[in-house]
Design an enzyme around this catalytic site. Sequence first.
Site, PDB file in Angstrom:
ATOM      1  N   LYS A 113     -56.646   3.811  55.413  1.00  0.00           N
ATOM      2  CA  LYS A 113     -55.617   4.847  55.571  1.00  0.00           C
ATOM      3  C   LYS A 113     -56.646   6.248  55.897  1.00  0.00           C
ATOM      4  O   LYS A 113     -56.024   6.965  56.546  1.00  0.00           O
ATOM      5  CB  LYS A 113     -54.737   4.918  54.571  1.00  0.00           C
ATOM      6  N   LYS A 193     -52.444  -5.963  60.507  1.00  0.00           N
ATOM      7  CA  LYS A 193     -51.257  -6.280  59.887  1.00  0.00           C
ATOM      8  C   LYS A 193     -49.999  -5.468  60.525  1.00  0.00           C
ATOM      9  O   LYS A 193     -50.287  -4.290  60.842  1.00  0.00           O
ATOM     10  CB  LYS A 193     -51.290  -6.154  58.285  1.00  0.00           C
ATOM     11  N   LYS A 196     -45.447  -0.355  59.363  1.00  0.00           N
ATOM     12  CA  LYS A 196     -44.426   0.631  59.664  1.00  0.00           C
ATOM     13  C   LYS A 196     -44.795   1.892  60.368  1.00  0.00           C
ATOM     14  O   LYS A 196     -44.517   2.282  61.317  1.00  0.00           O
ATOM     15  CB  LYS A 196     -43.777   1.211  58.501  1.00  0.00           C
TER      16      LYS A 196
HETATM   17  P1  ATP Z   1     -46.959   1.789  55.837  1.00  0.00           P
HETATM   18  O1  ATP Z   1     -47.558   1.417  57.191  1.00  0.00           O
HETATM   19  O2  ATP Z   1     -46.570   3.036  55.704  1.00  0.00           O
HETATM   20  O3  ATP Z   1     -47.872   1.633  54.755  1.00  0.00           O
HETATM   21  P2  ATP Z   1     -46.116  -0.893  55.117  1.00  0.00           P
HETATM   22  O4  ATP Z   1     -45.419  -1.876  56.539  1.00  0.00           O
HETATM   23  O5  ATP Z   1     -47.707  -1.273  54.890  1.00  0.00           O
HETATM   24  O6  ATP Z   1     -46.111   0.536  55.574  1.00  0.00           O
HETATM   25  P3  ATP Z   1     -45.525  -0.837  52.504  1.00  0.00           P
HETATM   26  O7  ATP Z   1     -44.184   0.018  51.989  1.00  0.00           O
HETATM   27  O8  ATP Z   1     -46.684  -0.111  52.426  1.00  0.00           O
HETATM   28  O9  ATP Z   1     -45.200  -1.137  54.115  1.00  0.00           O
HETATM   29  O10 ATP Z   1     -45.447  -2.160  51.598  1.00  0.00           O
HETATM   30  C1  ATP Z   1     -44.067  -2.771  51.248  1.00  0.00           C
HETATM   31  C2  ATP Z   1     -44.458  -4.259  50.817  1.00  0.00           C
HETATM   32  O11 ATP Z   1     -44.316  -4.893  52.214  1.00  0.00           O
HETATM   33  C3  ATP Z   1     -45.653  -4.288  50.354  1.00  0.00           C
HETATM   34  O12 ATP Z   1     -45.206  -5.514  49.294  1.00  0.00           O
HETATM   35  C4  ATP Z   1     -46.644  -4.912  51.175  1.00  0.00           C
HETATM   36  O13 ATP Z   1     -47.539  -6.003  50.484  1.00  0.00           O
HETATM   37  C5  ATP Z   1     -45.595  -5.638  52.033  1.00  0.00           C
HETATM   38  N1  ATP Z   1     -46.136  -5.716  53.431  1.00  0.00           N
HETATM   39  C6  ATP Z   1     -46.296  -4.578  54.226  1.00  0.00           C
HETATM   40  N2  ATP Z   1     -46.913  -5.185  55.389  1.00  0.00           N
HETATM   41  C7  ATP Z   1     -46.957  -6.370  55.466  1.00  0.00           C
HETATM   42  C8  ATP Z   1     -47.483  -7.596  56.324  1.00  0.00           C
HETATM   43  N3  ATP Z   1     -47.587  -7.235  57.604  1.00  0.00           N
HETATM   44  N4  ATP Z   1     -47.251  -8.990  55.966  1.00  0.00           N
HETATM   45  C9  ATP Z   1     -46.887  -9.136  54.669  1.00  0.00           C
HETATM   46  N5  ATP Z   1     -46.411  -8.360  53.808  1.00  0.00           N
HETATM   47  C10 ATP Z   1     -46.366  -6.900  54.038  1.00  0.00           C
HETATM   48 MG    MG Z   2     -48.372  -0.211  53.660  1.00  0.00          MG
END
Ligand code: ATP
Ligand code: MG
Length: 338
Positions: A113, A193, A196
């Site tokens: 990040k 990965k 969001k």
């Molecule tokens: P951001 O980009 O804002 O960090 P994010 O998509 O990584 O958003 P988070 O809110 O950080 O989402 O994570 C929410 C949950 O989703 C966590 O348990 C995280 O491990 C899971 N997660 C996030 N991205 C993935 C992915 N690509 N594959 C599997 N699990 C995921």
């Molecule tokens: Mg995340």
Amino acid sequence: MTKKRVFSGIRPTGEFHLGNYFGALRTWVDLVENYECIYSVVDYHAITTPFDPKEMPLTIFNSMASLLAIGLSPENCSLMLQSDVPEHTELAWVLSCIAPLGQMERMTQFKEKSQQSPENINLGLLSYPALMASDIIVYRAQAVPVGDDQVQHLELTRDLTRKFNNQYGEFFPDPEPILSKTPRLMGLDGKSKMSKSLGNHISLFEQPDVLQKKVLTAVTDENRKRRSDPGNPDICNIFALHNIFSSAEEVETVNRECRTAGIGCVDCKKMLLTHVEPFIAPFRDRYTELQNKPAEVHEAFQEGAKRCRPIARETVDGVKQRMGLGSHAVSQQSVTAS
Ligand code: ATP
Ligand code: MG
């Protein structure tokens, strides 16, 4: 027998996507049957990365509605907004005084990040895992469903709880990770990965036309330049999605036909779309319905906060007492001394 308690959270940083669902949210839904579950929209975590305060209320509301749209409700779990229970940040301060700086600096997410927003490397980004640890242990949760990217943070949580218990007396249980069968789904860019905040995702509520466009333009095996070149499903995102959405038979066909150039990437993507669209449709319908029923969403989260506050308060009071902090501990001292 009392049910074990589960906690997990998700950042309100954009639309929830297939990675969130298969990495975490699907497990959230499965667990409500046998565990006492507390699920949170973690808004204080969202401010560690760049955000627009004008858009924040809507993003938070949409995140709350998303959790209801996938099947969670006050009847089967407690849903809460992190900042509604200030004990999360109160305990996070205590944990940040236990967390070793070197270990925090080695966290992969902190490094990633920081690279994504080099102009905004704030202290909160570094102490993020202390707040996450607090979210979990403020409810003395015993299990935490997470995707692969959060496993390191959960390890840190376990280190911090053990350290607290050693220094101040046994108080917190050791929270166990619950990993899903798809702990890491790659993004449509094929590089990172699915996330969001990176814009490489398929939303759980995607409109059919947007879904089609995203899938048809997604990166596949980049070594496959022409339709006649054989492809390598092992490094292809679309194949990874087939593994989730398609029958074993179809996965086998795609695997074979891709390697022999029997099918092209467009054929493969169109096959995938026939499964993803009907999967998304009911989530999208319920999500749209909730947009017109904001009171249902707010009430669910108010109810959750009401249930969570006393649990969190009791924990923080217990922490302060064990650490010799606060007026209560001080007044006890004067009673003993007199
Ligand atoms: P951001 O980009 O804002 O960090 P994010 O998509 O990584 O958003 P988070 O809110 O950080 O989402 O994570 C929410 C949950 O989703 C966590 O348990 C995280 O491990 C899971 N997660 C996030 N991205 C993935 C992915 N690509 N594959 C599997 N699990 C995921
Ligand atoms: Mg995340």
